[in-house]
Design a protein around this motif. Structure first.
Motif, short mmCIF file in Angstrom:
data_model
loop_
_atom_site.label_atom_id
_atom_site.label_comp_id
_atom_site.label_asym_id
_atom_site.label_seq_id
_atom_site.Cartn_x
_atom_site.Cartn_y
_atom_site.Cartn_z
N LYS A 1 -9.90 13.41 11.09
CA LYS A 1 -9.42 13.77 9.76
C LYS A 1 -8.12 13.02 9.48
CE LYS A 1 -8.79 17.88 6.93
NZ LYS A 1 -8.71 19.33 6.91
N VAL A 2 -7.93 12.61 8.22
CA VAL A 2 -6.69 11.93 7.81
C VAL A 2 -6.16 12.62 6.56
CG1 VAL A 2 -5.65 9.76 7.06
CG2 VAL A 2 -7.49 9.71 8.74
N ILE A 3 -4.87 12.95 6.56
CA ILE A 3 -4.26 13.47 5.35
C ILE A 3 -3.10 12.55 4.95
CG2 ILE A 3 -4.90 15.87 5.77
CD1 ILE A 3 -1.90 16.28 6.47
N ILE A 4 -2.74 12.60 3.69
CA ILE A 4 -1.68 11.73 3.17
C ILE A 4 -0.44 12.57 2.91
CG2 ILE A 4 -1.04 10.14 1.30
CD1 ILE A 4 -4.13 9.76 0.88
N TYR B 1 0.80 -1.23 0.00
CA TYR B 1 0.00 0.00 0.00
C TYR B 1 0.84 1.28 0.00
CZ TYR B 1 -4.01 -2.95 1.22
OH TYR B 1 -5.00 -3.90 1.21
N LYS B 2 2.03 1.24 0.58
CA LYS B 2 2.75 2.49 0.87
C LYS B 2 3.35 3.19 -0.34
CE LYS B 2 7.09 0.29 2.38
NZ LYS B 2 7.94 0.06 3.56
N TYR B 3 3.46 2.50 -1.48
CA TYR B 3 4.05 3.14 -2.67
C TYR B 3 2.99 3.65 -3.65
CZ TYR B 3 8.21 0.86 -0.84
OH TYR B 3 9.23 0.44 -0.02
N SER B 4 1.70 3.41 -3.35
CA SER B 4 0.62 3.83 -4.24
C SER B 4 -0.27 4.86 -3.55
CB SER B 4 -0.22 2.61 -4.64
OG SER B 4 -1.44 3.01 -5.20
N GLU B 5 -0.43 6.02 -4.17
CA GLU B 5 -1.27 7.07 -3.58
C GLU B 5 -2.73 6.63 -3.51
OE1 GLU B 5 -2.15 11.86 -3.96
OE2 GLU B 5 -0.98 10.85 -5.51
N ASP B 6 -3.20 5.92 -4.56
CA ASP B 6 -4.60 5.46 -4.58
C ASP B 6 -4.88 4.48 -3.45
OD1 ASP B 6 -5.18 7.02 -6.76
OD2 ASP B 6 -4.73 5.43 -8.23
N LYS B 7 -3.93 3.54 -3.22
CA LYS B 7 -4.12 2.57 -2.14
C LYS B 7 -4.02 3.24 -0.77
CE LYS B 7 -2.97 -1.77 -4.40
NZ LYS B 7 -2.16 -3.00 -4.35
N ALA B 8 -3.14 4.24 -0.68
CA ALA B 8 -3.03 4.99 0.58
C ALA B 8 -4.33 5.74 0.86
CB ALA B 8 -1.85 5.97 0.50
N LYS B 9 -4.93 6.30 -0.21
CA LYS B 9 -6.20 7.01 -0.08
C LYS B 9 -7.31 6.05 0.36
CE LYS B 9 -6.73 10.46 -2.95
NZ LYS B 9 -7.02 11.21 -4.20
N GLU B 10 -7.25 4.83 -0.17
CA GLU B 10 -8.23 3.79 0.18
C GLU B 10 -8.18 3.49 1.68
OE1 GLU B 10 -8.31 -0.92 -0.67
OE2 GLU B 10 -7.84 0.31 -2.43
N LEU C 1 0.16 8.22 6.44
CA LEU C 1 -1.08 8.88 6.85
C LEU C 1 -0.86 9.60 8.17
CD1 LEU C 1 -3.66 6.01 6.15
CD2 LEU C 1 -2.69 7.65 4.54
N VAL C 2 -1.30 10.84 8.23
CA VAL C 2 -1.27 11.60 9.49
C VAL C 2 -2.71 11.85 9.88
CG1 VAL C 2 -0.46 13.68 10.65
CG2 VAL C 2 0.93 12.66 8.85
N ALA C 3 -3.09 11.41 11.06
CA ALA C 3 -4.49 11.48 11.48
C ALA C 3 -4.67 12.42 12.66
CB ALA C 3 -4.99 10.08 11.86
N GLU C 4 -5.75 13.20 12.61
CA GLU C 4 -6.12 14.05 13.75
C GLU C 4 -7.05 13.22 14.63
OE1 GLU C 4 -8.31 18.30 14.77
OE2 GLU C 4 -8.26 17.57 12.71
N GLY C 5 -6.66 13.03 15.87
CA GLY C 5 -7.39 12.12 16.75
C GLY C 5 -6.54 10.87 16.99
N SER C 6 -6.99 10.03 17.90
CA SER C 6 -6.19 8.84 18.23
C SER C 6 -7.08 7.67 18.61
CB SER C 6 -5.23 9.17 19.38
OG SER C 6 -4.42 8.07 19.67
#
Length: 400
Positions: free
Chosen positions: A237-240, A129-138, A249-254
């Motif tokens: 919220k999650v941003i890539i 998953y880590k080398y594909s932006e689409d899979k990371a978005k998924e 992925l960096v997520a707001e919240g835990s």
């Protein structure tokens, strides 16, 4: 100068340091010297000088017997922290999130707060998953909490039609949500009959009679708006981000436990700045490592250089009982065995009355209690106790 002939020669020389330096230093030194040898080659004289320098630096860094390590650590952490700014900074160049840094974050850590003011997670992905932006978005879509209000243009109500949810087709696509997912989430609330128009962009919730007044209808409208459709609880919220070759992925919240179960997430590398959650999910040793990492990160962000051993001592004191304790009257300072030491910190009269009522004894083994009664403190030369047999000394003098 004689060149080193083999890797074994390096290993033999390094192993001769056993007993003089710690085993971890020997392992690291051996590894690095072999790397240098294989890359550039090495002479015997160079190797000997390196080993001598390592031993010299190791011996000069050893703590002297009786050194007040706690006081030195407290001073080494406390003094630089007064230089910190009292502001909250943006997180690592990500404008979408704010993270508490500087002195407020340091106070948050040593106070062992149950929840950080701004919880953040770093979620690393598996190789597939880590080398594909689409899979990371998924994966990000699976993690990010999506609520009805996130995919709705408007949510209104009327006494005749009930609650009307107008969906935004663009937001549905962006969040990876179908109309059926929204309908299912609303139906699970059991508020009344749910109808969808022919185009599928308007959902009507015909409320039962018990909700048919304006105050209750507004409460129902708010309840529908805040209904979760999918995602991990607590992750707002999650941003890539792209770091080198991989997507992170960096997520707001835990929510460490649930995120680690998501397919595509590398559970070995998931990190949160919520220390109490790390203790609950991964145990006290992981919490200790997190305290060290967080304090070190806060100080480095401010450009402050504090020896890692002071931070490690702080983490040890906070975690050695098997739970994370705050440095304060509800934790480390308040749980000292000495009555006088507890009384010097806060609530002096109360602590003395409590100790008197329960008949406690103070054995005067620490520093504050000995300062109070005017005795030599057990630090440095004050640790040494000398005993002499006076009678034997007199007899020896008479014989002489």
């Amino acid at each position: 100068m004689k060149p080193i002939a083999s890797v074994e020669e390096i290993r033999d020389k390094v192993r001769k340091l056993e007993g003089r330096v710690s085993s971890s230093i020997i392992e690291e030194l051996e590894k690095k010297l072999i790397e240098i040898y294989e890359k550039n080659g090495l002479y015997e004289e160079e190797l000997d000088r390196i080993l001598d320098e390592v031993v010299k630096r190791y011996e000069s860094s050893i703590i002297e017997p009786g050194e007040p390590v706690g006081t030195v650590a407290a001073q080494s952490l406390g003094e630089p922290s007064t230089q910190m700014t009292l502001r909250v900074f943006h997180y690592a160049g990500v404008r979408e999130f704010n993270v508490t840094l500087g002195l407020p974050r340091l106070i948050e850590i040593v106070d062992a707060r149950k929840k950080p003011e701004t919880p953040i997670m770093e979620i690393y992905l598996e190789d597939d998953y880590k080398y594909s932006e689409d899979k990371a978005k998924e994966v990000a879509r699976k993690i990010e909490s999506t609520y009805v209000e996130n995919v709705a243009e408007s949510i209104t109500f009327s006494p005749f039609e009930g609650v009307i949810v107008r969906l935004d087709p663009g937001m549905l696509e962006d969040k990876g949500v179908d109309v059926s997912d929204v309908v299912r989430a609303i139906e699970e609330l059991n508020l009344g009959e749910v109808e969808v128009d022919e185009e599928g962009h308007i959902i009507r919730v015909k409320l039962s009679e018990e909700y048919m007044d304006f105050t209750k209808m507004e409460k129902v409208r708010q309840k529908i708006a805040s209904t979760k459709i999918k995602g991990v609880k607590g992750i707002r919220k999650v941003i890539i981000q792209k770091r080198g070759d991989e997507y992170v992925l960096v997520a707001e919240g835990s929510n460490l436990e649930d995120v680690m179960k998501i397919e595509g997430v590398d559970w070995r590398r998931v990190y949160t700045n919520d220390i109490m959650e790390i203790e609950r999910v991964l145990g006290i040793e992981a919490a200790r490592a997190a305290i060290i990492r967080e304090v070190k990160g806060v100080l480095e962000d401010q450009g402050l250089d504090v020896d890692i051993r002071h931070i490690m001592l702080l983490a040890d004191v906070m975690t050695w009982t098997g739970r994370v304790r705050q440095i304060g009257r509800m934790g480390v300072a308040g749980e000292k065995p000495s009555v006088l030491a507890r009384a010097t910190f806060e609530m002096t009269v109360q602590k003395l009355i409590e100790a008197a009522a329960s008949g406690e004894t103070d054995y005067l083994t620490g520093v504050p209690e000995n300062i109070i009664i005017g005795q030599i403190i057990p630090v440095g030369t004050g640790l040494i106790e000398l005993y002499a047999t006076l009678g034997g000394a007199r007899k020896h003098k008479e014989e002489g």
